[in-house]
Design a protein around this motif. Structure first.
Motif, PDB file in Angstrom:
ATOM      1  N   ARG A  41       0.794  -1.235   0.000  1.00  0.00           N
ATOM      2  CA  ARG A  41       0.000   0.000   0.000  1.00  0.00           C
ATOM      3  C   ARG A  41       0.824   1.280   0.000  1.00  0.00           C
ATOM      4  O   ARG A  41       0.269   2.362  -0.060  1.00  0.00           O
ATOM      5  CB  ARG A  41      -0.958   0.010   1.203  1.00  0.00           C
ATOM      6  N   GLY A  42       2.143   1.163   0.097  1.00  0.00           N
ATOM      7  CA  GLY A  42       2.979   2.352   0.022  1.00  0.00           C
ATOM      8  C   GLY A  42       3.104   3.125   1.321  1.00  0.00           C
ATOM      9  O   GLY A  42       3.445   4.314   1.304  1.00  0.00           O
ATOM     10  N   LEU A  43       2.862   2.472   2.464  1.00  0.00           N
ATOM     11  CA  LEU A  43       3.102   3.132   3.743  1.00  0.00           C
ATOM     12  C   LEU A  43       4.568   3.541   3.809  1.00  0.00           C
ATOM     13  O   LEU A  43       5.457   2.707   3.609  1.00  0.00           O
ATOM     14  CB  LEU A  43       2.769   2.176   4.892  1.00  0.00           C
ATOM     15  N   PRO A  44       4.877   4.796   4.069  1.00  0.00           N
ATOM     16  CA  PRO A  44       6.280   5.218   4.104  1.00  0.00           C
ATOM     17  C   PRO A  44       7.057   4.486   5.202  1.00  0.00           C
ATOM     18  O   PRO A  44       6.501   4.144   6.251  1.00  0.00           O
ATOM     19  CB  PRO A  44       6.194   6.722   4.391  1.00  0.00           C
ATOM     20  N   LEU A  45       8.338   4.272   4.957  1.00  0.00           N
ATOM     21  CA  LEU A  45       9.153   3.583   5.941  1.00  0.00           C
ATOM     22  C   LEU A  45       9.178   4.311   7.276  1.00  0.00           C
ATOM     23  O   LEU A  45       9.184   3.675   8.339  1.00  0.00           O
ATOM     24  CB  LEU A  45      10.577   3.408   5.406  1.00  0.00           C
TER      25      LEU A  45
END
Length: 454
Positions: free
Chosen positions: A357-361
């Motif tokens: 889902r592209g959750l930022p690191l």
């Protein structure tokens, strides 16, 4: 000279991901250096192509909730924590006896200190009559006070000798007032007792024994109402208040709207995000938990809140039941109420949050480490920052791991995620500079974990 230097990794700091070498000395992060600029080190760990994260803090575990074999379960379970990227666990007060007074708390502390393979902190419990014990428990190092607004028993009593009873509004208000006076945190299982009882009574009267009956016995309304009531109590008492295992986006919205009026946080678990009511029906008792798995639309809405930063942290609510209590032949109302999660919770957030889902690191690091460290006052934990404990994990974002319950640590060799391929592979877990898990090997020692207090 440094004890250790980690080179070549993408390092996730408070400010975001960057490329620095991380130096370790005396169990703490001693320096962050440009490539090649670090002093000499006794050990050099080359981590090119990997991502270095702060070690996760799991605010909700139940390793001591069984009266049998608890010493071995703490050790094996915390080895499992390391295998799941967790370097600090916060253990709930369930035990024999529960940690509701100094004697119970001391007994739990001794058990964990002798057996834990990762660092640990301890919740104390609220039983409706121990408000006079809270100051002493807080002084002894209780990280917070856990209470239930519901019980599976009609009279609200504890369901077994290791557990806690439902706490009524009068007792909860008294406990929250004391907590506010001493600056302590209150964590609440928020479901309306009467709504749950009425729903279950109706279903039992209808002769319902199917797994969907469990979902219908825990309607979302029970959680929404209880969270709304808890918000009001937090606002009126000033107590630091934490909602455990939130499973409702509508409840999350209520909490977020009230953040300016009260000191509020919430956690959720990956099973409330990745599984739904249809999975409960498909999987059976292994997926029975409370609150129950919700319809897919509710889970998707909760994901939206996670991605928007409206949920503070994730926790596992790991319940290591004997597999016999989760067997498919058990009636729905008798199956154990809880899931395994210590070995899958953080990897699933990496897989389904970051990669899918592209959750930022940096958001992953916040939810798994920084936010719980800040909320529970663990000042030496939660970030890759000079002076903090060198608790870190190394990830290969191109790797993968398949969930196999029979490979889990401890007695609970089952998973509602059986066969799931988790993208992103945990390669190493480091506790205060030492490897406690590396490339599939358990390296943590019994009693290696240290007690953490606010």
């Amino acid at each position: 000279m440094l004890d250790r230097i980690i080179t070549g990794a993408t390092v996730v700091l408070d400010s975001g991901a960057t490329h620095v070498d991380v130096g370790i000395a005396d169990g703490r992060i001693a320096g962050l250096y440009a490539a090649g600029a670090a002093p000499d080190a006794a050990d050099r760990l080359k981590a090119e192509g990997l991502v270095l994260m702060p070690g996760a803090i799991d605010a909700h575990t139940h390793f001591t909730a069984s009266p049998d074999g608890v010493e071995d379960e703490i050790f094996a379970g915390t080895q499992g924590a390391a295998a799941g990227g967790v370097t600090t666990v916060i253990e709930m007060p369930h035990s024999l006896p529960p940690a509701i007074d100094l004697a119970g708390f001391a007994a739990k502390h001794a058990l964990c200190a002798a057996n834990a393979a990762v660092d640990f902190a301890l919740w104390a419990g609220l039983d409706g009559v121990n408000a006079g014990q809270l100051r002493a428990l807080h002084k002894a190092g209780a990280i917070g006070f856990k209470g239930f607004l519901c019980s599976p028993r009609a009279d609200g009593a504890a369901p077994d000798p290791t557990a806690l009873p439902a706490i009524g509004d009068r007792a909860l208000l008294e406990a929250m007032r004391v907590a506010a006076e001493i600056g302590a945190l209150v964590g609440i299982h928020s479901e309306n007792h009467d709504i749950l009882l009425a729903a279950q009574a109706r279903l039992r009267a209808e002769g319902r024994m199917d797994m969907r009956a469990h979902a219908e016995a825990g309607p979302e309304l029970a959680e929404i109402e209880a969270v709304q009531r808890l918000i009001l109590f937090a606002e009126m008492t000033g107590a630091k208040t934490h909602v455990v295992h939130m499973a409702s986006a509508r409840a999350a919205d209520l909490l977020n709207a009230a953040r300016g009026r009260a000191d509020l946080t919430a956690e959720t678990c990956l099973h409330y995000l990745c599984l739904d009511e249809e999975d409960l029906v498909r999987i059976g008792p292994v997926a029975r938990c409370g609150p129950p798995l919700r319809p897919r639309a509710v889970a998707d809405a909760l994901w939206d809140r996670v991605m928007a930063g409206a949920i503070d942290m994730i926790a596992s609510d790991h319940c290591p039941y004997d597999p016999a209590l989760k067997h498919n032949n058990l009636p729905v109302w008798e199956a154990g109420m809880g899931l395994t999660g210590i070995e899958t919770n953080v990897p699933l957030l990496m897989s389904e949050g970051v990669i899918a889902r592209g959750l930022p690191l940096h958001a992953f690091a916040r939810m798994t480490a920084t936010a719980p460290a800040q909320r529970f006052g663990l000042k030496q934990k939660g970030a890759i920052r000079i002076g903090l404990d060198a608790d870190m994990t190394l990830w290969d974002l191109n790797g993968s791991t398949t969930v196999r319950g029979d490979a889990f640590h401890g007695r609970a060799k089952f998973s509602a995620f059986e066969g799931t391929v988790m993208r992103g592979q945990l390669r190493r877990t480091i506790l205060r500079g030492e490897d406690v898990f590396a490339d599939g090997h358990d390296l943590g020692r019994r009693g290696q974990g240290r007690f953490q207090r606010a």
